[in-house]
Design a protein around this motif. Sequence first.
Motif, PDB file in Angstrom:
ATOM      1  N   ARG A   1      11.523  -6.155  10.724  1.00 29.24           N
ATOM      2  CA  ARG A   1      12.212  -6.541  11.964  1.00 29.24           C
ATOM      3  C   ARG A   1      11.311  -7.416  12.844  1.00 29.24           C
ATOM      4  O   ARG A   1      11.739  -8.408  13.418  1.00 29.24           O
ATOM      5  N   ARG A   2      10.030  -7.052  12.942  1.00 31.18           N
ATOM      6  CA  ARG A   2       9.149  -7.832  13.821  1.00 31.18           C
ATOM      7  C   ARG A   2       8.890  -9.223  13.261  1.00 31.18           C
ATOM      8  O   ARG A   2       8.433 -10.110  13.973  1.00 31.18           O
ATOM      9  N   ALA A   3       9.224  -9.404  11.974  1.00 30.46           N
ATOM     10  CA  ALA A   3       9.128 -10.741  11.383  1.00 30.46           C
ATOM     11  C   ALA A   3      10.379 -11.559  11.693  1.00 30.46           C
ATOM     12  O   ALA A   3      10.544 -12.667  11.189  1.00 30.46           O
ATOM     13  N   GLY A   4      11.277 -10.974  12.512  1.00 17.85           N
ATOM     14  CA  GLY A   4      12.440 -11.725  12.958  1.00 17.85           C
ATOM     15  C   GLY A   4      13.676 -11.562  12.087  1.00 17.85           C
ATOM     16  O   GLY A   4      14.633 -12.320  12.219  1.00 17.85           O
TER      17      GLY A   4
ATOM     18  N   TYR B   1      10.442  -7.429   2.748  1.00 18.73           N
ATOM     19  CA  TYR B   1       9.093  -7.764   3.231  1.00 18.73           C
ATOM     20  C   TYR B   1       8.359  -8.633   2.204  1.00 18.73           C
ATOM     21  O   TYR B   1       7.730  -9.636   2.551  1.00 18.73           O
TER      22      TYR B   1
ATOM     23  N   PHE C   1       0.122  -1.761  -7.732  1.00 18.77           N
ATOM     24  CA  PHE C   1      -0.349  -2.375  -8.979  1.00 18.77           C
ATOM     25  C   PHE C   1      -1.775  -1.932  -9.316  1.00 18.77           C
ATOM     26  O   PHE C   1      -2.153  -1.872 -10.482  1.00 18.77           O
TER      27      PHE C   1
ATOM     28  N   GLY D   1      16.082  -1.327  13.566  1.00 14.47           N
ATOM     29  CA  GLY D   1      14.968  -1.414  12.629  1.00 14.47           C
ATOM     30  C   GLY D   1      13.607  -1.235  13.270  1.00 14.47           C
ATOM     31  O   GLY D   1      12.628  -0.961  12.592  1.00 14.47           O
TER      32      GLY D   1
ATOM     33  N   THR E   1      11.042  -0.699   8.079  1.00 15.11           N
ATOM     34  CA  THR E   1      12.027  -1.543   8.766  1.00 15.11           C
ATOM     35  C   THR E   1      11.358  -2.273   9.930  1.00 15.11           C
ATOM     36  O   THR E   1      11.644  -3.443  10.179  1.00 15.11           O
ATOM     37  N   ALA E   2      10.422  -1.592  10.615  1.00 12.72           N
ATOM     38  CA  ALA E   2       9.791  -2.200  11.796  1.00 12.72           C
ATOM     39  C   ALA E   2       8.991  -3.434  11.427  1.00 12.72           C
ATOM     40  O   ALA E   2       8.986  -4.426  12.164  1.00 12.72           O
ATOM     41  N   LYS E   3       8.299  -3.406  10.280  1.00 12.78           N
ATOM     42  CA  LYS E   3       7.491  -4.584   9.957  1.00 12.78           C
ATOM     43  C   LYS E   3       8.362  -5.756   9.514  1.00 12.78           C
ATOM     44  O   LYS E   3       7.991  -6.917   9.716  1.00 12.78           O
TER      45      LYS E   3
ATOM     46  N   ARG F   1       8.817  -6.295  19.167  1.00 13.40           N
ATOM     47  CA  ARG F   1       9.148  -5.477  17.995  1.00 13.40           C
ATOM     48  C   ARG F   1      10.410  -5.940  17.276  1.00 13.40           C
ATOM     49  O   ARG F   1      10.630  -5.594  16.135  1.00 13.40           O
TER      50      ARG F   1
ATOM     51  N   LYS G   1       0.842  -1.192   0.000  1.00 11.36           N
ATOM     52  CA  LYS G   1       0.000   0.000   0.000  1.00 11.36           C
ATOM     53  C   LYS G   1       0.882   1.249   0.000  1.00 11.36           C
ATOM     54  O   LYS G   1       1.841   1.325   0.768  1.00 11.36           O
TER      55      LYS G   1
ATOM     56  N   LEU H   1       9.542 -12.161   2.159  1.00 14.43           N
ATOM     57  CA  LEU H   1       8.930 -12.904   3.269  1.00 14.43           C
ATOM     58  C   LEU H   1       7.508 -13.311   2.890  1.00 14.43           C
ATOM     59  O   LEU H   1       7.086 -14.448   3.099  1.00 14.43           O
ATOM     60  N   GLN H   2       6.774 -12.360   2.321  1.00 15.06           N
ATOM     61  CA  GLN H   2       5.387 -12.661   1.927  1.00 15.06           C
ATOM     62  C   GLN H   2       5.340 -13.768   0.880  1.00 15.06           C
ATOM     63  O   GLN H   2       4.394 -14.551   0.830  1.00 15.06           O
TER      64      GLN H   2
ATOM     65  N   GLY I   1      11.027  -9.092  16.874  1.00 18.63           N
ATOM     66  CA  GLY I   1      10.712 -10.399  16.324  1.00 18.63           C
ATOM     67  C   GLY I   1      11.013 -11.538  17.280  1.00 18.63           C
ATOM     68  O   GLY I   1      10.932 -12.713  16.908  1.00 18.63           O
TER      69      GLY I   1
ATOM     70  N   ALA J   1       9.967 -16.743   1.232  1.00 17.75           N
ATOM     71  CA  ALA J   1      11.404 -16.900   1.446  1.00 17.75           C
ATOM     72  C   ALA J   1      11.750 -16.520   2.882  1.00 17.75           C
ATOM     73  O   ALA J   1      10.957 -15.885   3.576  1.00 17.75           O
ATOM     74  N   GLU J   2      12.933 -16.919   3.324  1.00 17.24           N
ATOM     75  CA  GLU J   2      13.479 -16.428   4.583  1.00 17.24           C
ATOM     76  C   GLU J   2      14.465 -15.320   4.234  1.00 17.24           C
ATOM     77  O   GLU J   2      15.157 -15.406   3.218  1.00 17.24           O
TER      78      GLU J   2
ATOM     79  N   ARG K   1      -2.758  -0.120  -3.270  1.00 16.81           N
ATOM     80  CA  ARG K   1      -1.544  -0.848  -3.625  1.00 16.81           C
ATOM     81  C   ARG K   1      -1.063  -0.398  -5.011  1.00 16.81           C
ATOM     82  O   ARG K   1      -1.874  -0.091  -5.884  1.00 16.81           O
TER      83      ARG K   1
END
Lengths: 368, 174
Positions: A199-202, A169, A64, B19, A195-197, B131, A50, A172-173, B133, A176-177, A62
């Motif tokens: 990062r929170r995905a690890g 991001y 597209f 991040g 970056t935060a979204k 935050r 988005k 990941l979606q 992860g 992939a790792e 979004r």
Amino acid sequence: MERDTKPAVVVGAGPAGLCAAIELKRAGAPVLLMDENAKPGGQLFKQIHKFFGSQEHRAGVRGFEIGRDLLRESLDLGIDVRLDTEVVGLGPDLKVWAVEARQRSYTLEASRIILATGATENAVPFPGWTLPGVMTAGCAQTMINVHRVLPGKRVLMVGSGNVGVIVAYQLLQAGAEVAAVIEAAPALGGYGVHTAKVRRAGVPMLVRTTIVRAEGTEGVERAVIAEVDGKFQPQSGTERTLEVDTICLAVGLTPSIELASLAGCKTVYVPELGGHMPLHDEFMRSSVPAVYVVGDIAGVEEASTAMEEGRLAGIHAAYSMGYLDSGEMEKRTADTRRRLRALRQGVFGEKRFTAKERVLAEKEKECP
Amino acid sequence: MPMSPDAPDTSDRTLKTLGAPSLAELRAAGVVPSREEMAAKPCVCVECIEEIPCNPCETSCPQGALTVGQPITNLPVLDREKCTACGLCIPACPGLAVVIKSLEGDRAKIRFPWEYLPYPAKGDEVELVDRLGTPVCGGTVISVLNPVRNNRTAVVTVEFPGEYVDDVISMRRP
């Protein structure tokens, strides 16, 4: 005022070119839109996230979907879109040399030329960078979002600007790792919310870190990274090995100015906007008055700014061709400029705004 | 322990180095609700502390509780009095920076945006992350909403132990 009947030729059907062509056609001016690709839209159809901005910039939609809407609008208006058509030459005489489907070559005379040729991704060289599996972030994004092919299972992203973190991001979606996002500078480059979204995905994010080499026999099997000193030199003893099969490079873009140079447009070096770019005025006119430059060729920014620049040039070109009076031109461009200004504020936008002001001032000095 | 909001320590500012923002950084920006507030009513948390040109949260809010104003690079300001915690701002935020948290006794609930497949399902036991992860605790999925107007950003509600309410931000990808 007598109207120019030769067409305005727009080169590049990305967000900037599409918007320029739409404004020209709306004003009733003859326009041809050419693109070397089989499909129009430029990079828009790869953007599955988005968009930022305000409602009038179509924020929250979004990328597209914005591309789809622009395309529909251009078709509804009956714009002559010539795909698979590469503009390989043009001169100050405004003669455009195009090659269609790599088979048929022709020239035509334009009354105005709007260059919306975009930018090219940069690469960084390192030992092993020719191994299969090393690619630009844009390439990986095309693979996952257009062709739906995963380039690899475990990815190292080099570069933390918005392109790097957005593609991380999306990788990941896509399933992939992402082993890490590394950044040579002391601070991450992209928007904090991006970056935060990730990062929170690890996904670890490592600043002051660079890639030293890629290792592998048939393709990438490992990446060696290291911390850098203040001069971006890798520090011995800080090397680490990451098990990855893909290395994505998101290290900036450079305006694609070849056609502008052929047309004789004067250029200026603006590092904040990606390097050498054509000078332009507030209506996106280059030093060659009949040639406009819009979007990333006129300094690397975002799709939202590219669309507004395209509109500015389209409206002004239609005016200069005699299809809009000065009052109407002023009215239509005032809205566009207001929206453009809104996008160039804040910690990220202000730097680009200042750089753009420098380009305008330089243009004024060079060709008053 | 998190720093007091009056004395933010710059070494705790992790947004541009790790991040993700630290709790201290978010507290300094005034976007972290207190436990009392979260116990009184569900609290919108807009973890958007950097000036970027963006305002869909403002236009999504039917109560006029979120204000960005002009220029659109202003940080969003939340009026908790006006906010009904309807949650429309969660999928509206392109930065996925909005969550809603509440406390009920020793249990907490979080509503967060989710754009990974497969979507979780009601009743799933999931691992919740902070935050950075890092997994912090388990939780139970209460609902997964993904109406057309969300444009493919699902909103997931998870219940979990209340002691982790400040740290939890999302769940681990399955």
